[in-house]
Design an enzyme around this catalytic site. Structure first.
Site, short mmCIF file in Angstrom:
data_model
loop_
_atom_site.label_atom_id
_atom_site.label_comp_id
_atom_site.label_asym_id
_atom_site.label_seq_id
_atom_site.Cartn_x
_atom_site.Cartn_y
_atom_site.Cartn_z
N GLN A 128 0.83 -1.21 0.00
CA GLN A 128 0.00 0.00 0.00
C GLN A 128 0.87 1.26 0.00
OE1 GLN A 128 -2.09 0.54 3.72
NE2 GLN A 128 -3.71 1.76 2.77
N GLY A 129 0.78 2.03 -1.06
CA GLY A 129 1.57 3.27 -1.15
C GLY A 129 0.70 4.49 -0.91
N TYR A 130 0.33 4.73 0.34
CA TYR A 130 -0.45 5.93 0.70
C TYR A 130 0.48 6.98 1.33
CZ TYR A 130 -5.34 4.21 0.18
OH TYR A 130 -6.55 3.78 -0.30
N SER A 131 1.10 6.62 2.50
CA SER A 131 1.84 7.62 3.29
C SER A 131 3.10 8.10 2.59
CB SER A 131 2.24 7.02 4.64
OG SER A 131 1.14 6.46 5.28
N GLU A 246 -9.83 -1.47 5.40
CA GLU A 246 -8.60 -1.64 6.17
C GLU A 246 -8.88 -1.53 7.67
OE1 GLU A 246 -5.47 1.06 5.02
OE2 GLU A 246 -4.05 0.20 6.46
N SER A 395 -4.22 7.16 12.38
CA SER A 395 -4.07 7.09 13.83
C SER A 395 -5.45 7.15 14.51
CB SER A 395 -3.18 8.23 14.33
OG SER A 395 -3.92 9.43 14.33
N ASN A 396 -5.48 6.65 15.77
CA ASN A 396 -6.77 6.61 16.47
C ASN A 396 -7.31 8.01 16.77
OD1 ASN A 396 -6.41 3.89 16.22
ND2 ASN A 396 -6.83 3.42 18.38
N GLU A 397 -6.41 8.99 16.86
CA GLU A 397 -6.90 10.36 17.04
C GLU A 397 -7.70 10.77 15.80
OE1 GLU A 397 -3.72 9.45 17.59
OE2 GLU A 397 -3.67 9.67 19.77
C1 LIG Z 1 3.75 -0.42 11.48
C2 LIG Z 1 3.23 0.57 10.47
C3 LIG Z 1 2.84 0.10 9.22
C4 LIG Z 1 2.39 1.01 8.24
N1 LIG Z 1 2.09 0.54 6.99
C5 LIG Z 1 1.77 1.42 6.02
C6 LIG Z 1 1.57 0.98 4.68
O1 LIG Z 1 1.67 -0.21 4.38
N2 LIG Z 1 1.27 1.91 3.75
C7 LIG Z 1 1.12 3.24 4.03
O2 LIG Z 1 0.82 4.00 3.13
N3 LIG Z 1 1.31 3.69 5.29
C8 LIG Z 1 1.64 2.82 6.30
N4 LIG Z 1 1.86 3.28 7.58
C9 LIG Z 1 1.80 4.71 7.84
C10 LIG Z 1 0.63 5.17 8.69
O3 LIG Z 1 -0.56 5.15 7.95
C11 LIG Z 1 0.97 6.55 9.26
O4 LIG Z 1 2.05 6.37 10.16
C12 LIG Z 1 -0.20 7.19 9.96
O5 LIG Z 1 -1.21 7.55 9.06
C13 LIG Z 1 0.22 8.44 10.79
O6 LIG Z 1 0.95 9.32 9.97
P1 LIG Z 1 2.37 9.90 10.45
O7 LIG Z 1 3.21 8.73 10.89
O8 LIG Z 1 2.90 10.76 9.38
O9 LIG Z 1 2.07 10.72 11.77
P2 LIG Z 1 1.54 12.24 11.82
O10 LIG Z 1 0.47 12.43 10.82
O11 LIG Z 1 2.72 13.15 11.78
O12 LIG Z 1 0.89 12.29 13.26
C14 LIG Z 1 1.67 12.46 14.46
C15 LIG Z 1 0.73 12.49 15.65
O13 LIG Z 1 -0.13 13.63 15.58
C16 LIG Z 1 -1.51 13.24 15.68
N5 LIG Z 1 -2.35 14.06 14.79
C17 LIG Z 1 -2.06 14.45 13.53
N6 LIG Z 1 -3.08 15.18 13.02
C18 LIG Z 1 -4.03 15.23 13.98
C19 LIG Z 1 -5.34 15.82 14.05
N7 LIG Z 1 -5.86 16.48 13.02
N8 LIG Z 1 -6.06 15.67 15.20
C20 LIG Z 1 -5.53 14.97 16.25
N9 LIG Z 1 -4.30 14.40 16.25
C21 LIG Z 1 -3.56 14.53 15.13
C22 LIG Z 1 -1.53 11.80 15.20
O14 LIG Z 1 -2.62 11.10 15.76
C23 LIG Z 1 -0.20 11.27 15.73
O15 LIG Z 1 -0.32 10.89 17.08
C24 LIG Z 1 2.30 2.39 8.56
C25 LIG Z 1 2.67 2.85 9.84
C26 LIG Z 1 3.15 1.96 10.77
C27 LIG Z 1 3.56 2.48 12.11
#
Ligand SMILES: Cc1cc2nc3c(=O)[nH]c(=O)nc-3n(C[C@H](O)[C@H](O)[C@H](O)COP(=O)(O)OP(=O)(O)OC[C@H]3O[C@@H](n4cnc5c(N)ncnc54)[C@H](O)[C@@H]3O)c2cc1C
Length: 410
Positions: A128-131, A246, A395-397
């Site tokens: 999955q290439g989202y992030s 998902e 994230s759960n937030e």
């Molecule tokens: C083990 C693992 C596997 C993964 N696998 C994949 C994958 O296969 N493909 C893929 O595309 N991605 C993958 N991810 C990425 C994942 O989807 C992101 O890590 C996630 O969406 C959070 O983004 P970020 O890490 O950039 O954190 P950030 O977006 O920088 O967030 C940092 C913190 O700020 C909080 N936050 C941010 N915005 C808000 C808001 N508006 N309100 C309240 N709180 C907020 C978040 O909850 C978090 O606690 C994976 C991540 C992990 C850890």
């Protein structure tokens, strides 16, 4: 409300049990038992997928016309409970549980015919290439550029945290084909081959000591335009639909119930410092009982939600509720398990402790030490990996924000 399984469902359970007994071997069971997260061991999982596929059970929740069985939510729940009890590995979720549903809803007939049978057989294995480095929670701010060039798009940029990028031969990716007034516009959902020239995969070392995720770099990667899923520039709705599967495409409770039962069995036999079984410690017993009650309630809620969803459809925004409750219950369970495992958890030495890297999984004996239970040695990995569950898939937030808007109407 009748919470018992019907006679047909019990008969189905028997059929599943005998299939598992006839088809699982020691290596597959070891892979299932040694799994440290929702991501299964690749080779064992693919071998198990082939066995399931031969029986027609690789994706039993899919519609019959695409090779599924149209199983009810109860059948899926029973199958999962029995699979985990028998120690069978899980299947990688990205193809069967995620992009396949999107193909069914948004794919052209040619795309369905090309990909669905190959996802079932395991020939096509998706990541999955989202992030991206600057786009996680705020996914719509993604920057990976896709420039139209004749009958192809040319991709430049990078994706990060890509689970199983090193094993996958295909990726579904969100790319930017246009810049418009809102960041959600101009995003396109593409399917691309991982061996396309210009792609580099760099594995990332996680806190657990494992390398399951990678950063993927794209430099002038050509992707044929007929691999766009949905409409060019309107990939955001495709992306959101996939996320519902998902987060809440299947129940969390069967796995949690099996793991809580395992912990209860251990606690009933384990003597603490004073010679009493751990379960006789009222504080521990109370926490375990509360957790098992929570898992039971979660399971009932999930069955209700999944049974109520239209055939082949997702549970919509309520998938965010399943994700929050499922992952937070799992975190409470891995916390309690780590405490119960106590010093035996130190048998597994993560990267920071063991010179030369983490103990490779195949070196962690399934039996023979720590009372014959590898799970105690693996408790720290499961603990670490479960911390990530409230981050990945959004994230759960962010899930709470979605629930506040889409369900509570704030
Ligand atoms: C083990 C693992 C596997 C993964 N696998 C994949 C994958 O296969 N493909 C893929 O595309 N991605 C993958 N991810 C990425 C994942 O989807 C992101 O890590 C996630 O969406 C959070 O983004 P970020 O890490 O950039 O954190 P950030 O977006 O920088 O967030 C940092 C913190 O700020 C909080 N936050 C941010 N915005 C808000 C808001 N508006 N309100 C309240 N709180 C907020 C978040 O909850 C978090 O606690 C994976 C991540 C992990 C850890």
């Amino acid at each position: 409300m009748n919470l018992d399984w019907s006679a047909e469902e019990e008969a189905f359970r028997k059929e599943v049990r005998s299939f598992l007994t006839d088809n699982l071997d020691e290596e597959l069971i070891a892979a299932g038992r040694l799994a440290t997260s929702v991501y299964p061991d690749h080779e064992a999982s693919m071998r198990w997928q082939k066995i399931l596929h031969a029986k027609g059970w690789a994706a039993p929740h899919w519609p019959v016309e695409h090779g599924g069985q149209d199983w009810s939510a109860a059948q899926r729940y029973i199958f999962e409970s029995e699979r985990i009890a028998a120690g069978a590995p899980s299947l990688s979720p990205m193809g069967i549980h995620m992009v396949a549903h999107v193909l069914v809803r948004f794919g052209t007939p040619a795309q369905k015919a090309r990909f669905l049978p190959r996802i079932l057989s395991g020939e096509v294995f998706f990541c999955q290439g989202y992030s991206e480095p600057g786009a996680g929670s705020d996914l719509a701010s993604l920057q990976m550029a896709a420039r139209a060039d004749g009958d192809a798009f040319v991709l430049n940029g990078s994706k990060i945290w890509t689970t199983h990028a090193a094993e996958a031969n295909w990726m579904f990716a969100l790319v930017r084909t246009a810049r418009e007034d809102r960041p959600q516009k101009g995003i396109t959902f593409l399917l691309l081959e991982m061996d396309s020239p210009g792609i580099e995969v760099h594995p990332m070392l996680m806190a657990s000591g494992e390398e399951v995720q990678s950063q993927v770099f794209f430099s002038d990667v050509r992707v044929p335009a007929d691999q766009v899923l949905g409409t060019v520039g309107e990939g955001w709705s495709v992306a959101k639909y996939l996320l519902e599967f998902e987060r809440g495409g299947s129940a969390y409770a069967p796995d949690l119930a099996a793991r809580a039962a395992q912990l209860a069995r251990f606690a009933a036999g384990e003597a603490g410092g004073d010679g009493r079984a751990l379960i006789e410690d009222p504080h521990f017993a109370g926490r375990l009982a509360a957790l098992r009650a929570r898992i039971r309630v979660l399971g009932t809620m999930e069955l209700r939600l999944l049974s109520g969803a239209q055939k082949g459809a997702s549970v919509g925004a309520l998938s965010s509720m399943m994700k929050v409750l499922g992952t937070e219950t799992a975190q409470a369970l891995t916390q309690l398990t780590l405490e119960a495992a106590g010093p035996r958890a130190l048998a597994y030495q993560p990267h920071a402790v063991r010179p030369g890297g983490p103990t490779p999984l195949h070196e962690v004996p399934v039996g023979g030490y720590v009372g014959g239970e590898a799970w105690q040695a693996l408790a720290p990995l499961r603990y670490f990996n479960e911390r990530a569950a409230s981050i990945y898939a959004g994230s759960n937030e962010i899930q709470r924000n979605i629930l506040a808007r889409a369900v509570v109407g704030l």
